[in-house]
Design a protein around this motif. Structure first.
Motif, PDB file in Angstrom:
ATOM      1  N   THR A  85     -16.103 -56.933 -10.034  1.00 21.54           N
ATOM      2  CA  THR A  85     -14.757 -57.493  -9.991  1.00 21.54           C
ATOM      3  C   THR A  85     -14.660 -58.520  -8.875  1.00 21.54           C
ATOM      4  O   THR A  85     -15.201 -58.322  -7.780  1.00 21.54           O
ATOM      5  CB  THR A  85     -13.722 -56.384  -9.762  1.00 21.54           C
ATOM      6  N   LEU A  86     -13.967 -59.620  -9.124  1.00 20.09           N
ATOM      7  CA  LEU A  86     -13.802 -60.660  -8.115  1.00 20.09           C
ATOM      8  C   LEU A  86     -12.939 -60.162  -6.951  1.00 20.09           C
ATOM      9  O   LEU A  86     -12.078 -59.291  -7.130  1.00 20.09           O
ATOM     10  CB  LEU A  86     -13.153 -61.896  -8.733  1.00 20.09           C
ATOM     11  N   PRO A  87     -13.161 -60.699  -5.757  1.00 18.75           N
ATOM     12  CA  PRO A  87     -12.378 -60.263  -4.593  1.00 18.75           C
ATOM     13  C   PRO A  87     -10.891 -60.549  -4.764  1.00 18.75           C
ATOM     14  O   PRO A  87     -10.496 -61.496  -5.435  1.00 18.75           O
ATOM     15  CB  PRO A  87     -12.964 -61.095  -3.442  1.00 18.75           C
ATOM     16  N   PHE A  88     -10.096 -59.696  -4.128  1.00 16.59           N
ATOM     17  CA  PHE A  88      -8.638 -59.844  -4.104  1.00 16.59           C
ATOM     18  C   PHE A  88      -8.071 -60.015  -5.515  1.00 16.59           C
ATOM     19  O   PHE A  88      -7.241 -60.890  -5.766  1.00 16.59           O
ATOM     20  CB  PHE A  88      -8.239 -61.018  -3.202  1.00 16.59           C
ATOM     21  N   SER A  89      -8.541 -59.153  -6.407  1.00 12.88           N
ATOM     22  CA  SER A  89      -8.101 -59.194  -7.811  1.00 12.88           C
ATOM     23  C   SER A  89      -7.636 -57.807  -8.236  1.00 12.88           C
ATOM     24  O   SER A  89      -8.363 -57.069  -8.919  1.00 12.88           O
ATOM     25  CB  SER A  89      -9.241 -59.674  -8.720  1.00 12.88           C
ATOM     26  N   TYR A 118       4.069 -52.802  -5.526  1.00 10.93           N
ATOM     27  CA  TYR A 118       2.957 -51.854  -5.724  1.00 10.93           C
ATOM     28  C   TYR A 118       1.721 -52.653  -6.087  1.00 10.93           C
ATOM     29  O   TYR A 118       1.766 -53.538  -6.958  1.00 10.93           O
ATOM     30  CB  TYR A 118       3.255 -50.852  -6.836  1.00 10.93           C
ATOM     31  N   ASN A 119       0.602 -52.356  -5.424  1.00 13.66           N
ATOM     32  CA  ASN A 119      -0.666 -53.016  -5.688  1.00 13.66           C
ATOM     33  C   ASN A 119      -1.713 -51.938  -5.916  1.00 13.66           C
ATOM     34  O   ASN A 119      -1.848 -51.014  -5.105  1.00 13.66           O
ATOM     35  CB  ASN A 119      -1.043 -53.894  -4.491  1.00 13.66           C
ATOM     36  N   SER A 120      -2.456 -52.033  -7.021  1.00 11.16           N
ATOM     37  CA  SER A 120      -3.405 -50.977  -7.384  1.00 11.16           C
ATOM     38  C   SER A 120      -4.684 -51.015  -6.557  1.00 11.16           C
ATOM     39  O   SER A 120      -5.528 -50.131  -6.702  1.00 11.16           O
ATOM     40  CB  SER A 120      -3.748 -51.070  -8.871  1.00 11.16           C
ATOM     41  N   GLY A 121      -4.849 -52.030  -5.697  1.00 15.18           N
ATOM     42  CA  GLY A 121      -6.024 -52.095  -4.834  1.00 15.18           C
ATOM     43  C   GLY A 121      -7.009 -53.154  -5.286  1.00 15.18           C
ATOM     44  O   GLY A 121      -7.001 -53.585  -6.448  1.00 15.18           O
ATOM     45  N   TYR A 122      -7.889 -53.563  -4.371  1.00 14.09           N
ATOM     46  CA  TYR A 122      -8.837 -54.631  -4.683  1.00 14.09           C
ATOM     47  C   TYR A 122     -10.022 -54.578  -3.718  1.00 14.09           C
ATOM     48  O   TYR A 122      -9.968 -53.939  -2.657  1.00 14.09           O
ATOM     49  CB  TYR A 122      -8.157 -56.002  -4.574  1.00 14.09           C
ATOM     50  N   TRP A 123     -11.089 -55.252  -4.125  1.00 17.61           N
ATOM     51  CA  TRP A 123     -12.246 -55.448  -3.265  1.00 17.61           C
ATOM     52  C   TRP A 123     -12.015 -56.685  -2.409  1.00 17.61           C
ATOM     53  O   TRP A 123     -11.430 -57.664  -2.859  1.00 17.61           O
ATOM     54  CB  TRP A 123     -13.521 -55.614  -4.088  1.00 17.61           C
ATOM     55  N   ALA A 127     -19.654 -58.322  -2.973  1.00 17.02           N
ATOM     56  CA  ALA A 127     -20.709 -57.306  -3.065  1.00 17.02           C
ATOM     57  C   ALA A 127     -20.173 -55.880  -3.173  1.00 17.02           C
ATOM     58  O   ALA A 127     -20.944 -54.942  -3.373  1.00 17.02           O
ATOM     59  CB  ALA A 127     -21.638 -57.413  -1.850  1.00 17.02           C
ATOM     60  N   HIS A 128     -18.864 -55.679  -3.010  1.00 22.55           N
ATOM     61  CA  HIS A 128     -18.235 -54.369  -3.142  1.00 22.55           C
ATOM     62  C   HIS A 128     -18.752 -53.356  -2.124  1.00 22.55           C
ATOM     63  O   HIS A 128     -19.068 -52.209  -2.465  1.00 22.55           O
ATOM     64  CB  HIS A 128     -18.419 -53.813  -4.563  1.00 22.55           C
ATOM     65  N   PHE A 129     -18.834 -53.750  -0.862  1.00 24.66           N
ATOM     66  CA  PHE A 129     -19.135 -52.787   0.188  1.00 24.66           C
ATOM     67  C   PHE A 129     -17.973 -51.811   0.310  1.00 24.66           C
ATOM     68  O   PHE A 129     -16.809 -52.206   0.280  1.00 24.66           O
ATOM     69  CB  PHE A 129     -19.363 -53.490   1.524  1.00 24.66           C
ATOM     70  N   ALA A 130     -18.311 -50.520   0.487  1.00 26.40           N
ATOM     71  CA  ALA A 130     -17.274 -49.485   0.513  1.00 26.40           C
ATOM     72  C   ALA A 130     -16.253 -49.730   1.621  1.00 26.40           C
ATOM     73  O   ALA A 130     -15.066 -49.429   1.465  1.00 26.40           O
ATOM     74  CB  ALA A 130     -17.917 -48.113   0.680  1.00 26.40           C
ATOM     75  N   SER A 131     -16.686 -50.265   2.757  1.00 24.50           N
ATOM     76  CA  SER A 131     -15.774 -50.490   3.872  1.00 24.50           C
ATOM     77  C   SER A 131     -14.882 -51.708   3.652  1.00 24.50           C
ATOM     78  O   SER A 131     -13.955 -51.942   4.436  1.00 24.50           O
ATOM     79  CB  SER A 131     -16.565 -50.679   5.167  1.00 24.50           C
ATOM     80  N   LEU A 132     -15.160 -52.484   2.611  1.00 28.20           N
ATOM     81  CA  LEU A 132     -14.360 -53.672   2.318  1.00 28.20           C
ATOM     82  C   LEU A 132     -13.581 -53.467   1.023  1.00 28.20           C
ATOM     83  O   LEU A 132     -13.571 -54.303   0.134  1.00 28.20           O
ATOM     84  CB  LEU A 132     -15.254 -54.912   2.221  1.00 28.20           C
ATOM     85  N   ALA A 172     -14.640 -60.327   5.600  1.00 26.70           N
ATOM     86  CA  ALA A 172     -15.916 -61.032   5.478  1.00 26.70           C
ATOM     87  C   ALA A 172     -17.051 -60.072   5.791  1.00 26.70           C
ATOM     88  O   ALA A 172     -16.892 -59.149   6.604  1.00 26.70           O
ATOM     89  CB  ALA A 172     -15.970 -62.233   6.421  1.00 26.70           C
ATOM     90  N   GLU A 173     -18.192 -60.262   5.119  1.00 28.27           N
ATOM     91  CA  GLU A 173     -19.386 -59.503   5.451  1.00 28.27           C
ATOM     92  C   GLU A 173     -19.889 -59.934   6.827  1.00 28.27           C
ATOM     93  O   GLU A 173     -19.676 -61.068   7.257  1.00 28.27           O
ATOM     94  CB  GLU A 173     -20.480 -59.754   4.416  1.00 28.27           C
ATOM     95  N   VAL A 174     -20.541 -58.996   7.515  1.00 32.28           N
ATOM     96  CA  VAL A 174     -21.127 -59.316   8.818  1.00 32.28           C
ATOM     97  C   VAL A 174     -22.560 -58.803   8.859  1.00 32.28           C
ATOM     98  O   VAL A 174     -22.912 -57.832   8.186  1.00 32.28           O
ATOM     99  CB  VAL A 174     -20.320 -58.698   9.978  1.00 32.28           C
TER     100      VAL A 174
END
Length: 201
Positions: A85-89, A118-123, A127-132, A172-174
């Motif tokens: 899934t694309l980020p912030f989607s 209400y927002n159902s959540g997003y990446w 890369a879909h890191f769990a912390s992001l 952002a990834e680090v």
């Protein structure tokens, strides 16, 4: 399609959309930050927006959106992102608002406005890191306004993010030697409140 009913007291707009992108820029960390081109991404969904003037003093509005936004087949040197899934989607977003005016005999007016989302959540990243990952949340804003006749003076109280939720505004990834630290998250403002006064001359 845009529609009005009941002597223009009710408005209902419906939008269906489908987008296809080629060579969309995707940033990943692969020892260093590198931009890749995803061969194809696509998104489709629907949005329903309604507004209802219940009376001259009462108004209600609502907007609901469904979004499906994904990368097609794409294996980058940093990993396989196919079907991600694309980020912030967020899949679902629902916004509701209520406004009530209380006219006074003096000509002054008190107005209450409540808006909630209400927002159902997003990446936050490709890369879909769990912390992001931003989990589902609600955010509510409240405004209370007192206006004198002729709008010469206005006094207001307001609250933003009543629930005091942590909401990811950007991320952002680090690169880190610690595998538990995969990204940096920037948050929207926490619960804030205040007052205002407006004078017209």
């Amino acid at each position: 399609t845009k529609n009005r009913f009941a002597d223009n007291k009710i408005q209902a707009n419906l939008e269906l959309f489908y987008y296809r992108y080629t060579d969309q820029l995707v940033q990943q960390y692969n020892g260093t930050f590198i931009n890749y081109n995803a061969p194809r991404t696509r998104m489709y969904g629907a949005e329903l927006e309604t507004a209802w003037a219940v009376s001259s003093n009462t108004r209600v509005n609502m907007k609901a959106s469904y979004l499906n936004a994904k990368i097609g087949t794409f294996v980058s040197p940093a990993g396989d992102l196919s079907g991600f899934t694309l980020p912030f989607s967020p899949k679902w977003t629902v916004l509701g608002g209520f406004e009530q005016a209380f006219p006074l005999d003096s000509g002054d007016e008190i107005k209450l406005r409540v808006d909630s989302t209400y927002n159902s959540g997003y990446w936050d990243d490709f890369a879909h890191f769990a912390s992001l990952r931003q989990e589902s949340f609600t955010k509510t804003d409240i405004n209370l306004t007192y206006s004198t006749a002729g709008d010469q003076l206005e006094f207001g109280l307001w609250v933003r993010n009543l629930e005091n939720r942590n909401v990811h505004a950007a991320a952002a990834e680090v690169g880190s030697a610690n595998p538990n630290i995969t990204g940096a998250v920037f948050l929207e403002a926490p619960r804030t409140y205040g007052g205002r006064m407006v004078a017209k001359f």
